[in-house]
Design a protein around this motif. Structure first.
Motif, PDB file in Angstrom:
ATOM      1  N   SER B 372       0.933  -1.276   0.175  1.00  0.00           N
ATOM      2  CA  SER B 372       0.014  -0.115   0.039  1.00  0.00           C
ATOM      3  C   SER B 372       0.928   1.332   0.002  1.00  0.00           C
ATOM      4  O   SER B 372       0.509   2.344  -0.689  1.00  0.00           O
ATOM      5  N   LYS B 373       2.011   1.165   0.678  1.00  0.00           N
ATOM      6  CA  LYS B 373       2.939   2.430   0.737  1.00  0.00           C
ATOM      7  C   LYS B 373       3.493   2.497  -0.607  1.00  0.00           C
ATOM      8  O   LYS B 373       3.864   3.697  -1.234  1.00  0.00           O
ATOM      9  N   ALA B 374       4.054   1.605  -1.263  1.00  0.00           N
ATOM     10  CA  ALA B 374       4.316   1.623  -2.657  1.00  0.00           C
ATOM     11  C   ALA B 374       3.300   2.220  -3.535  1.00  0.00           C
ATOM     12  O   ALA B 374       3.491   2.859  -4.640  1.00  0.00           O
ATOM     13  N   ARG B 375       2.205   1.791  -3.590  1.00  0.00           N
ATOM     14  CA  ARG B 375       1.059   2.264  -4.157  1.00  0.00           C
ATOM     15  C   ARG B 375       1.226   4.066  -3.996  1.00  0.00           C
ATOM     16  O   ARG B 375       0.719   4.615  -4.872  1.00  0.00           O
ATOM     17  N   LYS B 376       0.789   4.290  -2.925  1.00  0.00           N
ATOM     18  CA  LYS B 376       0.764   5.571  -2.126  1.00  0.00           C
ATOM     19  C   LYS B 376       2.041   6.404  -3.014  1.00  0.00           C
ATOM     20  O   LYS B 376       1.733   7.497  -3.551  1.00  0.00           O
ATOM     21  N   ASP B 377       3.113   5.857  -2.921  1.00  0.00           N
ATOM     22  CA  ASP B 377       4.302   6.522  -3.649  1.00  0.00           C
ATOM     23  C   ASP B 377       4.523   6.206  -5.017  1.00  0.00           C
ATOM     24  O   ASP B 377       5.531   6.884  -5.730  1.00  0.00           O
ATOM     25  N   LEU B 378       3.517   5.942  -5.713  1.00  0.00           N
ATOM     26  CA  LEU B 378       3.465   5.417  -7.120  1.00  0.00           C
ATOM     27  C   LEU B 378       4.600   4.841  -7.591  1.00  0.00           C
ATOM     28  O   LEU B 378       5.193   5.011  -8.733  1.00  0.00           O
ATOM     29  N   ASN B 379       5.209   4.025  -6.867  1.00  0.00           N
ATOM     30  CA  ASN B 379       6.492   3.409  -6.992  1.00  0.00           C
ATOM     31  C   ASN B 379       6.215   1.962  -7.799  1.00  0.00           C
ATOM     32  O   ASN B 379       6.000   1.109  -6.860  1.00  0.00           O
ATOM     33  N   TRP B 380       6.063   1.922  -8.812  1.00  0.00           N
ATOM     34  CA  TRP B 380       5.797   0.952  -9.797  1.00  0.00           C
ATOM     35  C   TRP B 380       6.734  -0.210  -9.780  1.00  0.00           C
ATOM     36  O   TRP B 380       6.246  -1.752  -9.653  1.00  0.00           O
ATOM     37  N   ASN B 381       7.894  -0.295  -9.638  1.00  0.00           N
ATOM     38  CA  ASN B 381       8.834  -1.144  -9.606  1.00  0.00           C
ATOM     39  C   ASN B 381       8.806  -1.912  -8.172  1.00  0.00           C
ATOM     40  O   ASN B 381       8.567  -3.138  -8.217  1.00  0.00           O
ATOM     41  N   LYS B 382       8.455  -1.146  -7.138  1.00  0.00           N
ATOM     42  CA  LYS B 382       8.373  -1.710  -5.712  1.00  0.00           C
ATOM     43  C   LYS B 382       7.069  -2.663  -5.997  1.00  0.00           C
ATOM     44  O   LYS B 382       7.060  -3.597  -5.246  1.00  0.00           O
ATOM     45  N   MET B 383       5.892  -1.909  -6.324  1.00  0.00           N
ATOM     46  CA  MET B 383       4.863  -2.641  -6.478  1.00  0.00           C
ATOM     47  C   MET B 383       4.833  -4.056  -7.223  1.00  0.00           C
ATOM     48  O   MET B 383       4.478  -5.060  -6.560  1.00  0.00           O
ATOM     49  N   MET B 384       5.659  -4.285  -8.088  1.00  0.00           N
ATOM     50  CA  MET B 384       5.766  -5.274  -9.069  1.00  0.00           C
ATOM     51  C   MET B 384       6.649  -6.352  -8.279  1.00  0.00           C
ATOM     52  O   MET B 384       6.427  -7.494  -8.005  1.00  0.00           O
ATOM     53  N   GLU B 385       7.656  -5.994  -7.772  1.00  0.00           N
ATOM     54  CA  GLU B 385       8.496  -6.536  -6.435  1.00  0.00           C
ATOM     55  C   GLU B 385       7.883  -7.231  -5.613  1.00  0.00           C
ATOM     56  O   GLU B 385       7.982  -8.401  -5.316  1.00  0.00           O
ATOM     57  N   LEU B 386       7.035  -6.334  -5.162  1.00  0.00           N
ATOM     58  CA  LEU B 386       6.028  -6.899  -3.854  1.00  0.00           C
ATOM     59  C   LEU B 386       5.045  -7.905  -4.261  1.00  0.00           C
ATOM     60  O   LEU B 386       4.187  -8.372  -3.352  1.00  0.00           O
ATOM     61  N   SER B 387       4.521  -7.961  -5.617  1.00  0.00           N
ATOM     62  CA  SER B 387       3.215  -8.761  -6.133  1.00  0.00           C
ATOM     63  C   SER B 387       3.692 -10.158  -5.624  1.00  0.00           C
ATOM     64  O   SER B 387       4.756 -10.671  -5.695  1.00  0.00           O
ATOM     65  N   ILE B 388       2.558 -10.937  -5.611  1.00  0.00           N
ATOM     66  CA  ILE B 388       2.734 -12.477  -5.402  1.00  0.00           C
ATOM     67  C   ILE B 388       3.168 -12.885  -6.758  1.00  0.00           C
ATOM     68  O   ILE B 388       3.698 -14.154  -6.519  1.00  0.00           O
ATOM     69  N   ASP B 389       3.108 -12.448  -7.595  1.00  0.00           N
ATOM     70  CA  ASP B 389       3.535 -12.975  -9.045  1.00  0.00           C
ATOM     71  C   ASP B 389       4.261 -11.967 -10.150  1.00  0.00           C
ATOM     72  O   ASP B 389       3.431 -11.453 -10.796  1.00  0.00           O
ATOM     73  N   PRO B 390       5.323 -11.490  -9.480  1.00  0.00           N
ATOM     74  CA  PRO B 390       5.929 -10.411 -10.133  1.00  0.00           C
ATOM     75  C   PRO B 390       6.074 -10.503 -11.571  1.00  0.00           C
ATOM     76  O   PRO B 390       5.906  -9.326 -12.170  1.00  0.00           O
ATOM     77  N   GLU B 391       6.561 -11.348 -12.109  1.00  0.00           N
ATOM     78  CA  GLU B 391       6.656 -11.632 -13.442  1.00  0.00           C
ATOM     79  C   GLU B 391       5.580 -11.449 -14.271  1.00  0.00           C
ATOM     80  O   GLU B 391       5.697 -10.716 -15.370  1.00  0.00           O
ATOM     81  N   TYR B 392       4.375 -11.875 -13.879  1.00  0.00           N
ATOM     82  CA  TYR B 392       3.103 -11.799 -14.362  1.00  0.00           C
ATOM     83  C   TYR B 392       2.671 -10.512 -14.498  1.00  0.00           C
ATOM     84  O   TYR B 392       2.183  -9.924 -15.659  1.00  0.00           O
ATOM     85  N   VAL B 393       2.890  -9.835 -13.394  1.00  0.00           N
ATOM     86  CA  VAL B 393       2.256  -8.397 -13.279  1.00  0.00           C
ATOM     87  C   VAL B 393       3.100  -7.250 -14.383  1.00  0.00           C
ATOM     88  O   VAL B 393       2.524  -6.652 -14.722  1.00  0.00           O
ATOM     89  N   GLU B 404       2.170   8.983 -18.893  1.00  0.00           N
ATOM     90  CA  GLU B 404       2.897   9.366 -17.840  1.00  0.00           C
ATOM     91  C   GLU B 404       3.384   8.262 -16.764  1.00  0.00           C
ATOM     92  O   GLU B 404       2.452   7.373 -16.386  1.00  0.00           O
ATOM     93  N   ASN B 405       4.631   7.994 -16.762  1.00  0.00           N
ATOM     94  CA  ASN B 405       4.942   6.819 -16.007  1.00  0.00           C
ATOM     95  C   ASN B 405       4.823   6.478 -14.606  1.00  0.00           C
ATOM     96  O   ASN B 405       5.275   5.393 -14.151  1.00  0.00           O
ATOM     97  N   ASP B 406       4.305   7.446 -13.783  1.00  0.00           N
ATOM     98  CA  ASP B 406       3.863   6.952 -12.615  1.00  0.00           C
ATOM     99  C   ASP B 406       2.419   6.956 -12.196  1.00  0.00           C
ATOM    100  O   ASP B 406       1.947   6.528 -11.145  1.00  0.00           O
ATOM    101  N   VAL B 407       1.407   6.592 -13.366  1.00  0.00           N
ATOM    102  CA  VAL B 407       0.234   6.307 -13.224  1.00  0.00           C
ATOM    103  C   VAL B 407       0.221   4.686 -14.047  1.00  0.00           C
ATOM    104  O   VAL B 407       1.082   4.102 -14.318  1.00  0.00           O
ATOM    105  N   CYS B 408      -1.131   4.387 -14.176  1.00  0.00           N
ATOM    106  CA  CYS B 408      -1.339   3.119 -15.078  1.00  0.00           C
ATOM    107  C   CYS B 408      -2.505   3.499 -15.849  1.00  0.00           C
ATOM    108  O   CYS B 408      -3.055   4.873 -15.901  1.00  0.00           O
ATOM    109  N   THR B 409      -2.864   2.748 -17.066  1.00  0.00           N
ATOM    110  CA  THR B 409      -3.608   3.280 -18.187  1.00  0.00           C
ATOM    111  C   THR B 409      -5.074   3.094 -17.533  1.00  0.00           C
ATOM    112  O   THR B 409      -6.197   3.549 -18.401  1.00  0.00           O
ATOM    113  N   MET B 410      -5.517   2.705 -16.454  1.00  0.00           N
ATOM    114  CA  MET B 410      -6.709   2.692 -15.691  1.00  0.00           C
ATOM    115  C   MET B 410      -7.504   3.951 -15.675  1.00  0.00           C
ATOM    116  O   MET B 410      -8.664   4.504 -16.293  1.00  0.00           O
TER     117      MET B 410
END
Lengths: 427, 427
Positions: B372-393, B404-410
């Motif tokens: 959640s902290k990585a999300r708040k920080d818009l830290n996408w590398n960290k979010m992916m690292e912390l994911s249960i399935d990093p390669e997939y995400v 803009e690379n700090d957000v997502c296409t949603m």
């Protein structure tokens, strides 16, 4: 007149009859729900659809969010999503478009959809102002109300309005010191505006005007939860519950003037707090229909949030939630595509049905009993027909055909059911 | 000596130390659990693995079933499944092979697996007899016990033994008139044998001999539920609960001679009966570790039973189940392939983790807070690292990159978190 007002006069509208027939309930049961505010039939007088009901005693419904974003604007993809959602048997779609020609997209989607269509009016109002004038803060109350009226005229069946984001609840939110302050897009637009102007949320301050506008079209309000938690650690905090209390008051106010409304719910909620969320809504909102997004039950599974939300949604609906907004596997990662939509609807229908068995919706378990009997009979055609996604399961079976065609390749000839059927014959 | 006996003497074995370290619990806590029979460390003295514990106060564990069937015999595919399960971070695998050279497969799997390996001895005994002599009914008590001993010598860490399928519980099952009588393969083998010979289940009658054999290798017994319901409509019936009572007695008996055991649970269970199933096990089996298959919460979703079981498993574990056996999307349709195994483990780990948050396993929610902290920080590398399935995400995000690379296409530039971070800066 709205569905509530017809019901109050004892008139069973075409929609009341349709809902009663679909739910195998009496017209009186539906009318009573509308009058008490425990049920809604979201249907704009300008939108030609078959009616569906959301609320206490009815089957749990499933909504699919679609729509463009500022990054991806492709109306054809969105129309494919409409088609995918309807084919997968969603009960409702929400147009959440924030990119491109929003009037055109909305009208196109309303035209194509044979099911209920909801939206979030602040999206169009804020995005147009931001695009034209550089910032959301230039939004005016008049522009917001005009946008609502235009969308209502077009035929939107229900609208998410984040009326509970007030100066007092926003102050409480800031005091709360959450990890994720606001993850609701509509909630964030309003909060940004309110923080800048130090003014009350126009959707709250001018709620009576909003009611007057939408009542003409019998638009149902979905009272949005701008402060829904976006982190497991933030769930069920004081700001979330304060907003819910306000929504309960507004639901009662809407009901008092004959406007249908339901309550939106979270979000990110750990499993042990789901019953609390369902029961507090029931209590402070006096059994108003409860429409929840997910909830996802852990934050750590982006790419799998159709599953984290199926867990939370099944549980929340089993405790009383009435409509589940799907979450697709694309959540927290990217805009969903048509295949995500299809899968999201199927998975959420599974959660809704599992909840309907648990809350003993009449007839819900009959589907399972039929399936179980087909299994006992080793009747594979029937099993596939009865499956929630027949084409998919047919392809799965086709990919791995057994040597004896009454079993499957998991157990082959050592199929427990087959062995027992033989051993128990004549007993 | 078994882990229980070491604990009774106050000796912290290498395994007790490993479990304590992994769980961030004291060695005393683990030893106390072993002594009380609320915890097991399934580890055969002949199998070199890092130990893991299953039971009260420990993280919820995940098992992946693999193995050949009479229809599909491919040892390479099975070894790929072992690899897939381990890479996806399963805590245990079970070799359920019933086709091909079962001794060879078991030894190969034990050799390849760096994690706990369980199996179901009656499979090999019954399948070999059926293959050689034409029918399961030619199985003898001696052959069954010899098979158990051979497998124990080979290093199997825990064995499912359906000791609760007795003449009395089987009679009750038949009287019950279920839709699906028995869906457990081991349970059906025993029932067919018992119905034919009109004799008691040798695993029950000669339970003392079984204990003596497996104790030498410190094999943990997984007391199998031969009568687990295979249909929602059959759940929590008298035959299921009678069997559970017997398993509770046997668990106590095993404990009294220093043999570790856990209890297996259902199956197909509607959401509203899951708490009942968890609490009745806790009560009649005196907090023995509870190891459940699923449960799936509806019968109508073949092709999606990884999801129906994630719903049921998350809930059952939140109420106290200690290990979840995955169910893959292939369940009820075909033998799973390596990709099904991988996905099944990930999805079941999600369910287990969501349950661990709910049952407040120390440290469980920390993972979510970091995310959640990585999300708040818009830290996408960290979010992916912390994911249960990093390669997939990572691949999912790569398939739809934002402008803009700090957000997502949603939400693109209208990202709620980004807007609020800016608006609340300096507050």
């Amino acid at each position: 007149m709205t569905q509530i007002e017809y019901a109050q006069k004892g008139i069973a509208t075409k929609q009341i009859k349709e809902v009663a027939a679909k739910e195998k309930r009496s017209e009186e049961f539906i009318m009573e729900g509308l009058i008490k505010g425990t049920m809604v039939i979201p249907k704009n007088i300008n939108h030609q659809i078959e009616a569906m009901g959301v609320g206490k005693g009815l089957k749990t419904k499933v909504n699919a969010n679609i729509g463009t974003s500022s990054d991806i604007v492709d109306i054809n993809a969105e129309l494919l999503k409409v088609k995918a959602a309807i084919e997968a048997k969603a009960d409702s779609i929400m147009d959440l478009s924030t990119g491109g020609d929003l009037d055109f997209f909305r009208r196109k989607i309303l035209e194509e959809s044979t099911i209920v269509v909801g939206n979030v009016p602040i999206y169009q109002a804020a995005v147009e102002v931001a695009t034209r004038e550089g910032s959301i803060i230039n939004l005016t109350k008049d522009y917001l109300l005009k946008t609502i009226e235009k969308q209502a005229q077009d035929g939107i069946d229900y609208m998410t309005l984040h009326c509970g984001v007030t100066q007092s609840s926003l102050e409480r939110l800031i005091k709360q010191r959450r990890i994720e302050d606001i993850v609701s897009r509509g909630g964030s637009f309003l909060a940004v505006w309110m923080l800048y102007h130090e003014k009350e949320n126009p959707l709250y301050e001018y709620f009576d005007d909003v009611l007057e506008i939408i009542k003409k079209y019998d638009v149902t309000i979905s009272l949005g939860d701008g402060f829904r938690p976006g982190a497991i650690a933030d769930a069920t905090d004081r700001s979330q519950i304060e907003e819910l209390i306000i929504l309960g008051e507004l639901h009662k106010k809407a009901l008092s003037v004959g406007v249908q409304s339901m309550i939106e719910g979270p979000g990110h909620v750990p499993i042990d707090q789901i019953i609390t969320n369902a029961k507090i809504e029931e209590a402070v909102c006096e059994n108003a229909p409860f429409y929840v997004l997910g909830p996802v039950v852990t934050d750590i599974a982006p790419g799998y949030d159709h599953i984290t939300s199926a867990i939370g949604g099944a549980l929340m609906a089993s405790y009383g939630a009435d409509m589940l907004c799907y979450v697709t596997k694309a959540e927290h990662v990217r805009l969903p595509n048509p295949e995500d939509v299809r899968e999201g609807v199927i998975v959420t229908r599974i959660a809704a049905h599992a909840a309907d068995i648990a809350k003993k919706i009449p007839g819900a378990i009959d589907w399972d009993i039929e399936m179980s009997k087909a299994r006992k009979d080793l009747n594979w055609n029937k099993m596939m027909e009865l499956s929630i996604d027949p084409e998919y399961v047919k392809a799965q079976r086709q990919s791995s055909l057994p040597k004896e065609n009454d079993v499957c390749t998991m157990c082959g000839k050592f199929c427990a059911i087959k062995l027992l059927n033989k051993a128990l014959r004549n007993r």
